[in-house]
Write a protein that holds these residues in place. Sequence first.
Motif, PDB file in Angstrom:
ATOM      1  N   TRP A  53     -51.717 -26.502  42.332  1.00 57.19           N
ATOM      2  CA  TRP A  53     -51.322 -25.419  43.224  1.00 57.19           C
ATOM      3  C   TRP A  53     -51.261 -25.872  44.676  1.00 57.19           C
ATOM      4  O   TRP A  53     -50.410 -25.417  45.436  1.00 57.19           O
ATOM      5  N   PHE A  54     -52.155 -26.776  45.069  1.00 56.12           N
ATOM      6  CA  PHE A  54     -52.156 -27.230  46.459  1.00 56.12           C
ATOM      7  C   PHE A  54     -51.033 -28.217  46.741  1.00 56.12           C
ATOM      8  O   PHE A  54     -50.687 -28.461  47.892  1.00 56.12           O
ATOM      9  N   ILE A  55     -50.444 -28.785  45.720  1.00 54.66           N
ATOM     10  CA  ILE A  55     -49.221 -29.591  45.874  1.00 54.66           C
ATOM     11  C   ILE A  55     -47.996 -28.680  45.878  1.00 54.66           C
ATOM     12  O   ILE A  55     -47.038 -28.897  46.610  1.00 54.66           O
ATOM     13  N   LEU A  56     -48.023 -27.638  45.055  1.00 54.37           N
ATOM     14  CA  LEU A  56     -46.883 -26.738  44.919  1.00 54.37           C
ATOM     15  C   LEU A  56     -46.597 -25.951  46.200  1.00 54.37           C
ATOM     16  O   LEU A  56     -45.436 -25.755  46.566  1.00 54.37           O
ATOM     17  N   VAL A  57     -47.625 -25.537  46.898  1.00 52.52           N
ATOM     18  CA  VAL A  57     -47.438 -24.716  48.104  1.00 52.52           C
ATOM     19  C   VAL A  57     -46.635 -25.461  49.181  1.00 52.52           C
ATOM     20  O   VAL A  57     -45.667 -24.893  49.717  1.00 52.52           O
ATOM     21  N   VAL A  86     -45.069 -24.047  58.660  1.00 55.45           N
ATOM     22  CA  VAL A  86     -46.311 -24.800  58.451  1.00 55.45           C
ATOM     23  C   VAL A  86     -47.512 -23.867  58.556  1.00 55.45           C
ATOM     24  O   VAL A  86     -48.403 -23.874  57.693  1.00 55.45           O
ATOM     25  N   LEU A  87     -47.542 -23.030  59.583  1.00 56.44           N
ATOM     26  CA  LEU A  87     -48.664 -22.091  59.732  1.00 56.44           C
ATOM     27  C   LEU A  87     -48.696 -21.081  58.584  1.00 56.44           C
ATOM     28  O   LEU A  87     -49.767 -20.747  58.071  1.00 56.44           O
ATOM     29  N   HIS A  88     -47.547 -20.622  58.195  1.00 61.87           N
ATOM     30  CA  HIS A  88     -47.473 -19.645  57.116  1.00 61.87           C
ATOM     31  C   HIS A  88     -48.028 -20.230  55.817  1.00 61.87           C
ATOM     32  O   HIS A  88     -48.869 -19.608  55.156  1.00 61.87           O
ATOM     33  N   TRP A  89     -47.544 -21.411  55.441  1.00 58.25           N
ATOM     34  CA  TRP A  89     -47.965 -21.980  54.165  1.00 58.25           C
ATOM     35  C   TRP A  89     -49.388 -22.524  54.216  1.00 58.25           C
ATOM     36  O   TRP A  89     -50.074 -22.556  53.193  1.00 58.25           O
ATOM     37  N   LEU A  90     -49.868 -22.922  55.400  1.00 64.29           N
ATOM     38  CA  LEU A  90     -51.292 -23.276  55.528  1.00 64.29           C
ATOM     39  C   LEU A  90     -52.173 -22.055  55.284  1.00 64.29           C
ATOM     40  O   LEU A  90     -53.251 -22.171  54.695  1.00 64.29           O
ATOM     41  N   SER A  91     -51.699 -20.879  55.716  1.00 63.98           N
ATOM     42  CA  SER A  91     -52.479 -19.663  55.462  1.00 63.98           C
ATOM     43  C   SER A  91     -52.502 -19.335  53.965  1.00 63.98           C
ATOM     44  O   SER A  91     -53.500 -18.836  53.454  1.00 63.98           O
ATOM     45  N   VAL A  92     -51.416 -19.630  53.259  1.00 58.80           N
ATOM     46  CA  VAL A  92     -51.399 -19.430  51.800  1.00 58.80           C
ATOM     47  C   VAL A  92     -52.389 -20.391  51.140  1.00 58.80           C
ATOM     48  O   VAL A  92     -53.152 -19.995  50.246  1.00 58.80           O
ATOM     49  N   SER A 122     -46.655 -15.640  45.220  1.00 60.09           N
ATOM     50  CA  SER A 122     -45.609 -14.622  45.285  1.00 60.09           C
ATOM     51  C   SER A 122     -45.586 -13.956  46.662  1.00 60.09           C
ATOM     52  O   SER A 122     -44.524 -13.807  47.278  1.00 60.09           O
ATOM     53  N   LEU A 123     -46.744 -13.552  47.128  1.00 57.11           N
ATOM     54  CA  LEU A 123     -46.834 -12.923  48.450  1.00 57.11           C
ATOM     55  C   LEU A 123     -46.393 -13.886  49.544  1.00 57.11           C
ATOM     56  O   LEU A 123     -45.656 -13.508  50.465  1.00 57.11           O
ATOM     57  N   GLY A 124     -46.810 -15.150  49.446  1.00 58.06           N
ATOM     58  CA  GLY A 124     -46.396 -16.153  50.424  1.00 58.06           C
ATOM     59  C   GLY A 124     -44.892 -16.360  50.424  1.00 58.06           C
ATOM     60  O   GLY A 124     -44.264 -16.494  51.479  1.00 58.06           O
ATOM     61  N   THR A 125     -44.288 -16.364  49.239  1.00 65.46           N
ATOM     62  CA  THR A 125     -42.844 -16.556  49.132  1.00 65.46           C
ATOM     63  C   THR A 125     -42.096 -15.348  49.676  1.00 65.46           C
ATOM     64  O   THR A 125     -41.091 -15.496  50.379  1.00 65.46           O
ATOM     65  N   LEU A 126     -42.583 -14.152  49.369  1.00 68.67           N
ATOM     66  CA  LEU A 126     -41.942 -12.941  49.898  1.00 68.67           C
ATOM     67  C   LEU A 126     -41.995 -12.892  51.421  1.00 68.67           C
ATOM     68  O   LEU A 126     -40.992 -12.589  52.076  1.00 68.67           O
ATOM     69  N   THR A 127     -43.149 -13.181  51.994  1.00 69.97           N
ATOM     70  CA  THR A 127     -43.252 -13.129  53.454  1.00 69.97           C
ATOM     71  C   THR A 127     -42.470 -14.271  54.103  1.00 69.97           C
ATOM     72  O   THR A 127     -41.912 -14.092  55.188  1.00 69.97           O
ATOM     73  N   ALA A 128     -42.405 -15.414  53.452  1.00 71.39           N
ATOM     74  CA  ALA A 128     -41.582 -16.512  53.986  1.00 71.39           C
ATOM     75  C   ALA A 128     -40.119 -16.121  53.991  1.00 71.39           C
ATOM     76  O   ALA A 128     -39.369 -16.484  54.901  1.00 71.39           O
ATOM     77  N   SER A 129     -39.692 -15.361  52.979  1.00 69.86           N
ATOM     78  CA  SER A 129     -38.288 -14.933  52.932  1.00 69.86           C
ATOM     79  C   SER A 129     -37.945 -14.035  54.113  1.00 69.86           C
ATOM     80  O   SER A 129     -36.820 -14.045  54.593  1.00 69.86           O
ATOM     81  N   VAL A 130     -38.916 -13.277  54.585  1.00 69.36           N
ATOM     82  CA  VAL A 130     -38.692 -12.444  55.773  1.00 69.36           C
ATOM     83  C   VAL A 130     -38.544 -13.333  57.006  1.00 69.36           C
ATOM     84  O   VAL A 130     -37.662 -13.116  57.835  1.00 69.36           O
ATOM     85  N   HIS A 131     -39.390 -14.357  57.117  1.00 70.49           N
ATOM     86  CA  HIS A 131     -39.319 -15.286  58.256  1.00 70.49           C
ATOM     87  C   HIS A 131     -37.985 -16.011  58.320  1.00 70.49           C
ATOM     88  O   HIS A 131     -37.432 -16.192  59.400  1.00 70.49           O
ATOM     89  N   ILE A 132     -37.488 -16.435  57.163  1.00 71.57           N
ATOM     90  CA  ILE A 132     -36.272 -17.252  57.165  1.00 71.57           C
ATOM     91  C   ILE A 132     -35.020 -16.439  56.848  1.00 71.57           C
ATOM     92  O   ILE A 132     -33.927 -16.992  56.799  1.00 71.57           O
ATOM     93  N   ASN A 133     -35.199 -15.139  56.614  1.00 69.38           N
ATOM     94  CA  ASN A 133     -34.074 -14.243  56.363  1.00 69.38           C
ATOM     95  C   ASN A 133     -33.235 -14.711  55.168  1.00 69.38           C
ATOM     96  O   ASN A 133     -32.046 -14.944  55.269  1.00 69.38           O
ATOM     97  N   SER A 134     -33.909 -14.865  54.015  1.00 71.14           N
ATOM     98  CA  SER A 134     -33.242 -15.354  52.812  1.00 71.14           C
ATOM     99  C   SER A 134     -33.513 -14.399  51.653  1.00 71.14           C
ATOM    100  O   SER A 134     -34.651 -14.287  51.187  1.00 71.14           O
ATOM    101  N   TRP A 135     -32.466 -13.744  51.178  1.00 68.84           N
ATOM    102  CA  TRP A 135     -32.636 -12.825  50.058  1.00 68.84           C
ATOM    103  C   TRP A 135     -32.957 -13.580  48.774  1.00 68.84           C
ATOM    104  O   TRP A 135     -33.670 -13.064  47.912  1.00 68.84           O
ATOM    105  N   ARG A 136     -32.451 -14.800  48.644  1.00 65.22           N
ATOM    106  CA  ARG A 136     -32.744 -15.579  47.436  1.00 65.22           C
ATOM    107  C   ARG A 136     -34.228 -15.937  47.367  1.00 65.22           C
ATOM    108  O   ARG A 136     -34.840 -15.884  46.304  1.00 65.22           O
TER     109      ARG A 136
END
Length: 184
Positions: A53-57, A86-92, A122-136
């Motif tokens: 999991w720590f490699i996947l993030v 980087v800050l976002h995924w470090l928080s995950v 899942s939560l990290g990916t959803l919030t990252a999508s808001v940061h990068i404005n990506s519906w995918r």
Amino acid sequence: MDDLDKIESELVEVQSGLKGFLVRDWAYIAMLFFALLGVALTTVERELMGFYWFILVPVFGFICVIESWRRLKNPDQRLMLVKVQVLHWLSVIFAMLLVFTGDMRNALSNEITALILLILLSLGTLTASVHINSWRMGLVGLLLGLAVPGIAWLEETTLLFLVIGLLTVVYLALTRTRLSEQRA
């Protein structure tokens, strides 16, 4: 000029159908696959759990940066993108570390730990999508979140067979596509 028309028509052909889908969205398919594989591995092998999991993030974070990089032309925007991701995924990762600390690690079963880690991803990916404005990217996060209740009902071996079945379906689809291209 004919060469440019030929290249353009080939690009249009690649964008349609299964091949276009796989070429265009391979990173998102890989994200879903490796997250589900992580759940399967976690339920089977406890020792691999934290490492996987720590490699996947960071891989998810890298895909987020790549997703947005080409849309940003300004170097300052690109630098801000990298900092935020980087800050976002470090928080995950920090949230995942909390699951492994103290009595939490001993109190939770492998299955529950895997589901908690999938929820955090899942939560990290959803919030990252808001940061990068990506519906995918948002769709990947949503699908990971929706997978949690389904996975909760599956037994350990059933989940492993599900992953093997998904691999088989993907392999057969790719083989079928390759054979149809060879015939054409």
